[in-house]
Scaffold this motif. Sequence first.
Motif, PDB file in Angstrom:
ATOM      1  N   UNK A  35     -20.455   8.180  13.017  1.00  0.00           N
ATOM      2  CA  UNK A  35     -19.262   8.259  13.866  1.00  0.00           C
ATOM      3  C   UNK A  35     -19.582   8.007  15.335  1.00  0.00           C
ATOM      4  N   UNK A  36     -20.750   8.449  15.778  1.00  0.00           N
ATOM      5  CA  UNK A  36     -21.141   8.266  17.177  1.00  0.00           C
ATOM      6  C   UNK A  36     -21.904   6.962  17.407  1.00  0.00           C
ATOM      7  N   UNK A  37     -22.023   6.174  16.346  1.00  0.00           N
ATOM      8  CA  UNK A  37     -22.693   4.869  16.397  1.00  0.00           C
ATOM      9  C   UNK A  37     -24.121   4.975  16.934  1.00  0.00           C
ATOM     10  N   UNK A  38     -24.883   5.891  16.342  1.00  0.00           N
ATOM     11  CA  UNK A  38     -26.284   6.049  16.722  1.00  0.00           C
ATOM     12  C   UNK A  38     -27.069   4.796  16.334  1.00  0.00           C
ATOM     13  N   UNK A  39     -28.162   4.562  17.029  1.00  0.00           N
ATOM     14  CA  UNK A  39     -29.001   3.401  16.792  1.00  0.00           C
ATOM     15  C   UNK A  39     -29.674   3.513  15.423  1.00  0.00           C
ATOM     16  N   UNK A  40     -29.319   2.626  14.465  1.00  0.00           N
ATOM     17  CA  UNK A  40     -29.920   2.710  13.132  1.00  0.00           C
ATOM     18  C   UNK A  40     -31.412   2.387  13.131  1.00  0.00           C
ATOM     19  N   UNK A  41     -31.920   1.795  14.187  1.00  0.00           N
ATOM     20  CA  UNK A  41     -33.337   1.497  14.288  1.00  0.00           C
ATOM     21  C   UNK A  41     -34.174   2.692  14.720  1.00  0.00           C
ATOM     22  N   UNK A  42     -33.521   3.751  15.193  1.00  0.00           N
ATOM     23  CA  UNK A  42     -34.229   4.964  15.587  1.00  0.00           C
ATOM     24  C   UNK A  42     -34.809   5.624  14.340  1.00  0.00           C
ATOM     25  N   UNK A  43     -36.082   6.044  14.384  1.00  0.00           N
ATOM     26  CA  UNK A  43     -36.703   6.620  13.178  1.00  0.00           C
ATOM     27  C   UNK A  43     -36.007   7.876  12.653  1.00  0.00           C
ATOM     28  N   UNK A  44     -35.524   8.744  13.558  1.00  0.00           N
ATOM     29  CA  UNK A  44     -34.835   9.949  13.106  1.00  0.00           C
ATOM     30  C   UNK A  44     -33.506   9.597  12.443  1.00  0.00           C
ATOM     31  N   UNK A  45     -32.747   8.725  13.078  1.00  0.00           N
ATOM     32  CA  UNK A  45     -31.461   8.302  12.512  1.00  0.00           C
ATOM     33  C   UNK A  45     -31.693   7.631  11.166  1.00  0.00           C
ATOM     34  N   UNK A  46     -32.715   6.800  11.074  1.00  0.00           N
ATOM     35  CA  UNK A  46     -33.038   6.101   9.836  1.00  0.00           C
ATOM     36  C   UNK A  46     -33.455   7.088   8.739  1.00  0.00           C
ATOM     37  N   UNK A  47     -34.302   8.054   9.075  1.00  0.00           N
ATOM     38  CA  UNK A  47     -34.766   9.029   8.082  1.00  0.00           C
ATOM     39  C   UNK A  47     -33.617   9.897   7.576  1.00  0.00           C
ATOM     40  N   UNK A  48     -32.770  10.369   8.496  1.00  0.00           N
ATOM     41  CA  UNK A  48     -31.612  11.187   8.091  1.00  0.00           C
ATOM     42  C   UNK A  48     -30.674  10.356   7.226  1.00  0.00           C
ATOM     43  N   UNK A  49     -30.477   9.096   7.600  1.00  0.00           N
ATOM     44  CA  UNK A  49     -29.620   8.207   6.801  1.00  0.00           C
ATOM     45  C   UNK A  49     -30.163   7.986   5.405  1.00  0.00           C
ATOM     46  N   UNK A  50     -31.471   7.790   5.289  1.00  0.00           N
ATOM     47  CA  UNK A  50     -32.084   7.606   3.972  1.00  0.00           C
ATOM     48  C   UNK A  50     -31.914   8.851   3.108  1.00  0.00           C
ATOM     49  N   UNK A  51     -32.155  10.021   3.705  1.00  0.00           N
ATOM     50  CA  UNK A  51     -31.999  11.269   2.937  1.00  0.00           C
ATOM     51  C   UNK A  51     -30.543  11.486   2.542  1.00  0.00           C
ATOM     52  N   UNK A  52     -29.626  11.236   3.473  1.00  0.00           N
ATOM     53  CA  UNK A  52     -28.202  11.419   3.175  1.00  0.00           C
ATOM     54  C   UNK A  52     -27.754  10.468   2.075  1.00  0.00           C
ATOM     55  N   UNK A  53     -28.226   9.231   2.135  1.00  0.00           N
ATOM     56  CA  UNK A  53     -27.883   8.270   1.089  1.00  0.00           C
ATOM     57  C   UNK A  53     -28.428   8.710  -0.263  1.00  0.00           C
ATOM     58  N   UNK A  54     -29.636   9.267  -0.264  1.00  0.00           N
ATOM     59  CA  UNK A  54     -30.225   9.706  -1.521  1.00  0.00           C
ATOM     60  C   UNK A  54     -29.447  10.881  -2.100  1.00  0.00           C
ATOM     61  N   UNK A  55     -29.096  11.856  -1.267  1.00  0.00           N
ATOM     62  CA  UNK A  55     -28.378  13.036  -1.746  1.00  0.00           C
ATOM     63  C   UNK A  55     -26.937  12.728  -2.148  1.00  0.00           C
ATOM     64  N   UNK A  56     -26.334  11.743  -1.538  1.00  0.00           N
ATOM     65  CA  UNK A  56     -24.917  11.469  -1.811  1.00  0.00           C
ATOM     66  C   UNK A  56     -24.712  10.183  -2.597  1.00  0.00           C
ATOM     67  N   UNK A  57     -25.678   9.819  -3.403  1.00  0.00           N
ATOM     68  CA  UNK A  57     -25.601   8.553  -4.129  1.00  0.00           C
ATOM     69  C   UNK A  57     -24.368   8.452  -5.016  1.00  0.00           C
ATOM     70  N   UNK A  58     -23.864   9.549  -5.541  1.00  0.00           N
ATOM     71  CA  UNK A  58     -22.657   9.499  -6.368  1.00  0.00           C
ATOM     72  C   UNK A  58     -21.395   9.263  -5.548  1.00  0.00           C
ATOM     73  N   UNK A  59     -21.429   9.599  -4.282  1.00  0.00           N
ATOM     74  CA  UNK A  59     -20.226   9.589  -3.451  1.00  0.00           C
ATOM     75  C   UNK A  59     -20.160   8.437  -2.456  1.00  0.00           C
ATOM     76  N   UNK A  60     -21.281   7.750  -2.230  1.00  0.00           N
ATOM     77  CA  UNK A  60     -21.354   6.748  -1.155  1.00  0.00           C
ATOM     78  C   UNK A  60     -20.244   5.711  -1.214  1.00  0.00           C
ATOM     79  N   UNK A  61     -19.961   5.198  -2.386  1.00  0.00           N
ATOM     80  CA  UNK A  61     -18.941   4.150  -2.524  1.00  0.00           C
ATOM     81  C   UNK A  61     -17.774   4.603  -3.387  1.00  0.00           C
ATOM     82  N   UNK A  62     -17.496   5.889  -3.377  1.00  0.00           N
ATOM     83  CA  UNK A  62     -16.415   6.398  -4.223  1.00  0.00           C
ATOM     84  C   UNK A  62     -15.067   5.828  -3.784  1.00  0.00           C
TER      85      UNK A  62
END
Length: 100
Positions: A35-62
């Motif tokens: 929502x805040x358009x954080x830099x996806x190239x930032x390692x923290x933003x990237x790591x949190x995004x990867x974990x969130x995608x893994x945990x929400x794999x059933x819901x990502x494209x619902x």
Amino acid sequence: MPYVASRHNSLIAHVVTVVFGLIALIILLHLAFVLLEANPGNPLVNAIGDMANWFSWLFRDMFTIDDPKVRAVVNYGLAALVYLLIGGAIAGAGRRWRSH
């Protein structure tokens, strides 16, 4: 002996609550980054995004909503809500079982 068993049940209920709460926090952090358009190239933003995608794999494209921010709020928000509800239900069942 029942006191020891109930103490362990309480500990398990707390651990479940914390684990599911941390998962929901990771998903909500990712949602905030989107929502805040954080830099996806930032390692923290990237790591949190990867974990969130893994945990929400059933819901990502619902829901396929055209606006990417609204889509993220609906899909990731639903995933976080489900984790909080499941964690609360498991912890509540553990606490109720302890009291019997």
